[in-house]
Design an enzyme around this catalytic site. Structure first.
Site, PDB file in Angstrom:
ATOM      1  N   VAL A 185       0.835  -1.214   0.000  1.00  0.00           N
ATOM      2  CA  VAL A 185       0.000   0.000   0.000  1.00  0.00           C
ATOM      3  C   VAL A 185       0.866   1.259   0.000  1.00  0.00           C
ATOM      4  O   VAL A 185       0.596   2.214  -0.750  1.00  0.00           O
ATOM      5  CB  VAL A 185      -0.980  -0.001   1.201  1.00  0.00           C
ATOM      6  CG1 VAL A 185      -1.861   1.241   1.172  1.00  0.00           C
ATOM      7  CG2 VAL A 185      -1.854  -1.251   1.172  1.00  0.00           C
ATOM      8  N   VAL A 217     -11.917  -0.052   5.032  1.00  0.00           N
ATOM      9  CA  VAL A 217     -13.024  -0.930   4.629  1.00  0.00           C
ATOM     10  C   VAL A 217     -13.184  -0.878   3.110  1.00  0.00           C
ATOM     11  O   VAL A 217     -13.269   0.207   2.523  1.00  0.00           O
ATOM     12  CB  VAL A 217     -14.365  -0.489   5.276  1.00  0.00           C
ATOM     13  CG1 VAL A 217     -15.497  -1.421   4.840  1.00  0.00           C
ATOM     14  CG2 VAL A 217     -14.254  -0.448   6.786  1.00  0.00           C
ATOM     15  N   GLY A 251     -11.151  -1.535   0.638  1.00  0.00           N
ATOM     16  CA  GLY A 251     -10.004  -1.155  -0.195  1.00  0.00           C
ATOM     17  C   GLY A 251     -10.268   0.123  -0.986  1.00  0.00           C
ATOM     18  O   GLY A 251     -10.428   1.201  -0.409  1.00  0.00           O
ATOM     19  N   ILE A 276     -12.884   0.965  -2.704  1.00  0.00           N
ATOM     20  CA  ILE A 276     -14.291   1.373  -2.858  1.00  0.00           C
ATOM     21  C   ILE A 276     -14.585   2.561  -1.938  1.00  0.00           C
ATOM     22  O   ILE A 276     -14.363   2.472  -0.734  1.00  0.00           O
ATOM     23  CB  ILE A 276     -15.250   0.214  -2.475  1.00  0.00           C
ATOM     24  CG1 ILE A 276     -14.934  -1.045  -3.284  1.00  0.00           C
ATOM     25  CG2 ILE A 276     -16.697   0.634  -2.655  1.00  0.00           C
ATOM     26  CD1 ILE A 276     -15.672  -2.285  -2.793  1.00  0.00           C
ATOM     27  N   GLY A 293      -0.865 -14.460  -4.265  1.00  0.00           N
ATOM     28  CA  GLY A 293      -0.605 -13.310  -3.394  1.00  0.00           C
ATOM     29  C   GLY A 293      -1.857 -12.672  -2.816  1.00  0.00           C
ATOM     30  O   GLY A 293      -1.797 -11.613  -2.194  1.00  0.00           O
ATOM     31  N   GLU A 302      -2.681 -14.237   2.679  1.00  0.00           N
ATOM     32  CA  GLU A 302      -1.426 -14.154   3.430  1.00  0.00           C
ATOM     33  C   GLU A 302      -0.904 -15.567   3.704  1.00  0.00           C
ATOM     34  O   GLU A 302      -1.678 -16.530   3.679  1.00  0.00           O
ATOM     35  CB  GLU A 302      -1.691 -13.514   4.808  1.00  0.00           C
ATOM     36  CG  GLU A 302      -2.564 -12.297   4.782  1.00  0.00           C
ATOM     37  CD  GLU A 302      -1.762 -11.025   4.694  1.00  0.00           C
ATOM     38  OE1 GLU A 302      -0.567 -11.085   5.014  1.00  0.00           O
ATOM     39  OE2 GLU A 302      -2.321 -10.006   4.301  1.00  0.00           O
ATOM     40  N   LYS A 319     -14.167  -5.095   9.698  1.00  0.00           N
ATOM     41  CA  LYS A 319     -14.665  -4.119   8.717  1.00  0.00           C
ATOM     42  C   LYS A 319     -16.157  -3.863   8.925  1.00  0.00           C
ATOM     43  O   LYS A 319     -16.611  -2.722   8.839  1.00  0.00           O
ATOM     44  CB  LYS A 319     -14.390  -4.613   7.301  1.00  0.00           C
ATOM     45  CG  LYS A 319     -12.891  -4.609   6.943  1.00  0.00           C
ATOM     46  CD  LYS A 319     -12.650  -5.387   5.674  1.00  0.00           C
ATOM     47  CE  LYS A 319     -11.188  -5.386   5.251  1.00  0.00           C
ATOM     48  NZ  LYS A 319     -10.920  -6.374   4.198  1.00  0.00           N
TER      49      LYS A 319
HETATM   50  N1  HSE Z   1      -6.853  -9.421   3.725  1.00  0.00           N
HETATM   51  C1  HSE Z   1      -7.768  -8.434   3.268  1.00  0.00           C
HETATM   52  C2  HSE Z   1      -8.742  -9.057   2.285  1.00  0.00           C
HETATM   53  C3  HSE Z   1      -7.008  -7.291   2.614  1.00  0.00           C
HETATM   54  O1  HSE Z   1      -8.505 -10.193   1.839  1.00  0.00           O
HETATM   55  O2  HSE Z   1      -9.768  -8.438   1.960  1.00  0.00           O
HETATM   56  C4  HSE Z   1      -7.803  -6.042   2.451  1.00  0.00           C
HETATM   57  O3  HSE Z   1      -8.287  -5.522   3.654  1.00  0.00           O
END
Ligand code: HSE
Length: 411
Positions: A12, A128, A130, A132, A183, A186, A201
């Site tokens: 980010v 919340v 990303g 959007i 990717g 995680e 969120k």
């Molecule tokens: N790990 C989160 C997801 C990243 O998969 O939505 C974005 O908040």
């Protein structure tokens, strides 16, 4: 000159620098002032030495606080040490922009109060959904509404996994491995697959929407780790998809808030949200339903939201925004008439079906032979509320050798 410090230079952070560069000319054209990056805090300077602005890297937070910083952009993620750094930044009268949902879900109220007391702002649009735009529209554009309900796919990792299970008949394990390889997930995906990320969120969205604090840890949260291929086989027979949905709803003075895998019509708005995309449906009493959808994660989408907060801060579009100190009373069970898909297993399908028909007036059933001795009965039932549903599931289980496998509410 407005001076900015970046805490974190991962995906980010790199996106934020990229957007700053892309927009620099336009910013200069619009304002007499410029934005300059003064310091970038990282854990390991070597790892970032080939990046733009490597001369500004430091691994010592004191170097950041020694500078005359106006705005701190926190994109390091996680609770610690982000909490300490953000708190210290606000207390020393620096505006903060953060993408950190864990931080806002856990300490949002306290941090917003500290920001107010120090005459600075704390923005967190990217926490919340990303890229959007959702928090600003919720706080500003929908301010004339009483929010009745939020239905949201707000975790990209789980939506990617479920999409692969639905679209390509992958098992949960295969889909998770693919998500990790590409990717999206995680290496340690627990917070995503157990539903905690979506829970955090949803708590941020709901705290703003209902103007009462919704503690994510008190919510009913279920992840996707138990979803199997058979769930999708049965869902498809009902023209449905399975999605991890964060849902909150106003019930008088109480709020129902939960994250659960749910059955959604395959052709509905949520049913068609694929892969790492997110969607948030908000129902207001004046506007009706509004839908926000797009990329819920990723470098530039998340940076897009961070950058918009940076612009609001930079251009001093000052809003006074606080989380209410009143904590919402949460309703943990769904209290409205709904359809549910139920899975039971046992040796005697006739007996399971007869106790299902005894328990529910509206009920369709299907039999699936699992092995020589075991059958599954899948049923779509209609019932007044979840409490009643649980009671009747208990009754069916008590009628002989029947095991309850799982339940999905149909949205
Ligand atoms: N790990 C989160 C997801 C990243 O998969 O939505 C974005 O908040």
């Amino acid at each position: 000159m407005t001076s900015v410090a970046l805490l974190g230079y991962g995906v980010v952070g790199t996106g934020v620098v990229e957007l700053l560069e892309r927009n620099r000319e336009r910013l200069r054209g619009n304002n007499s002032e410029d934005i300059s990056i003064a310091k970038i805090l990282v854990r390991d300077k070597k790892k970032h030495s080939n990046k733009r602005y490597s001369n500004l890297l430091t691994d010592n937070i004191e170097d950041v606080f020694r500078e005359n910083i106006d705005i701190v952009i926190e994109v390091m993620g996680g609770l610690y040490p982000a909490y300490e750094y953000v708190k210290r930044s606000l207390s020393s009268r620096k505006h903060v922009v953060t993408a950190n949902k864990d931080l806002i879900a856990e300490h949002g109220k306290e941090l917003l109060d500290i920001a107010k007391d120090n005459g600075v702002t704390l923005h967190f649009e990217a926490s919340v959904g990303g890229g959007i735009p959702i928090l600003k529209p919720l706080k500003e554009c929908l301010v004339g509404n009483e929010i009745k309900e939020i239905k949201a796919i707000i975790n990209g990792t789980t939506n990617f996994i479920l999409s692969k299970m639905y679209g390509e008949n992958m098992s949960y394990t295969e889909a998770l491995a693919l998500a990790q390889k590409l990717g999206f997930a995680e290496a340690k995906p627990e917070s995503d697959v157990l539903g905690y990320d979506a829970g955090r969120k949803l708590s941020i969205l709901s705290t703003i929407a209902y103007n009462k604090r919704i503690d994510w840890k008190s919510m009913n949260i279920e992840g996707i780790t138990d979803i199997d291929e058979l769930d999708f086989v049965y869902a498809k027979r009902l023209n449905s998809n399975i999605k991890l949905v964060g849902l909150s709803k106003r019930y008088g003075d109480k709020i129902y808030a939960a994250v659960k895998p749910m059955l959604v019509d395959a052709n509905s708005t949520l049913g068609r949200i694929e892969n790492e995309n997110n969607a948030i449906i908000i129902e207001g009493d004046a506007v009706g339903e509004v839908v926000f959808s797009g990329k819920g994660a990723g470098m530039l989408p998340t940076a897009s939201a961070v950058f918009s907060d940076l612009m609001d801060t930079f251009q001093q579009r000052k809003e006074e925004f606080l989380f209410n100190s009143k904590i919402a009373e949460l309703e943990s069970l769904w209290d409205t008439q709904s359809e549910w898909m139920l899975r039971f297993s046992g040796e005697n399908s006739t007996q399971i079906i007869s106790s299902l028909h005894e328990s529910f007036s509206t009920c369709t059933t299907e039999i699936n032979k699992i092995s020589k001795d075991i059958v599954e009965v899948v049923s779509l039932v209609k019932v007044e509320n979840e409490r009643e549903l649980n009671k009747r599931i208990g009754y069916i289980q008590s009628c002989g050798k029947t095991s309850f496998v799982k339940k999905f509410r149909k949205l």
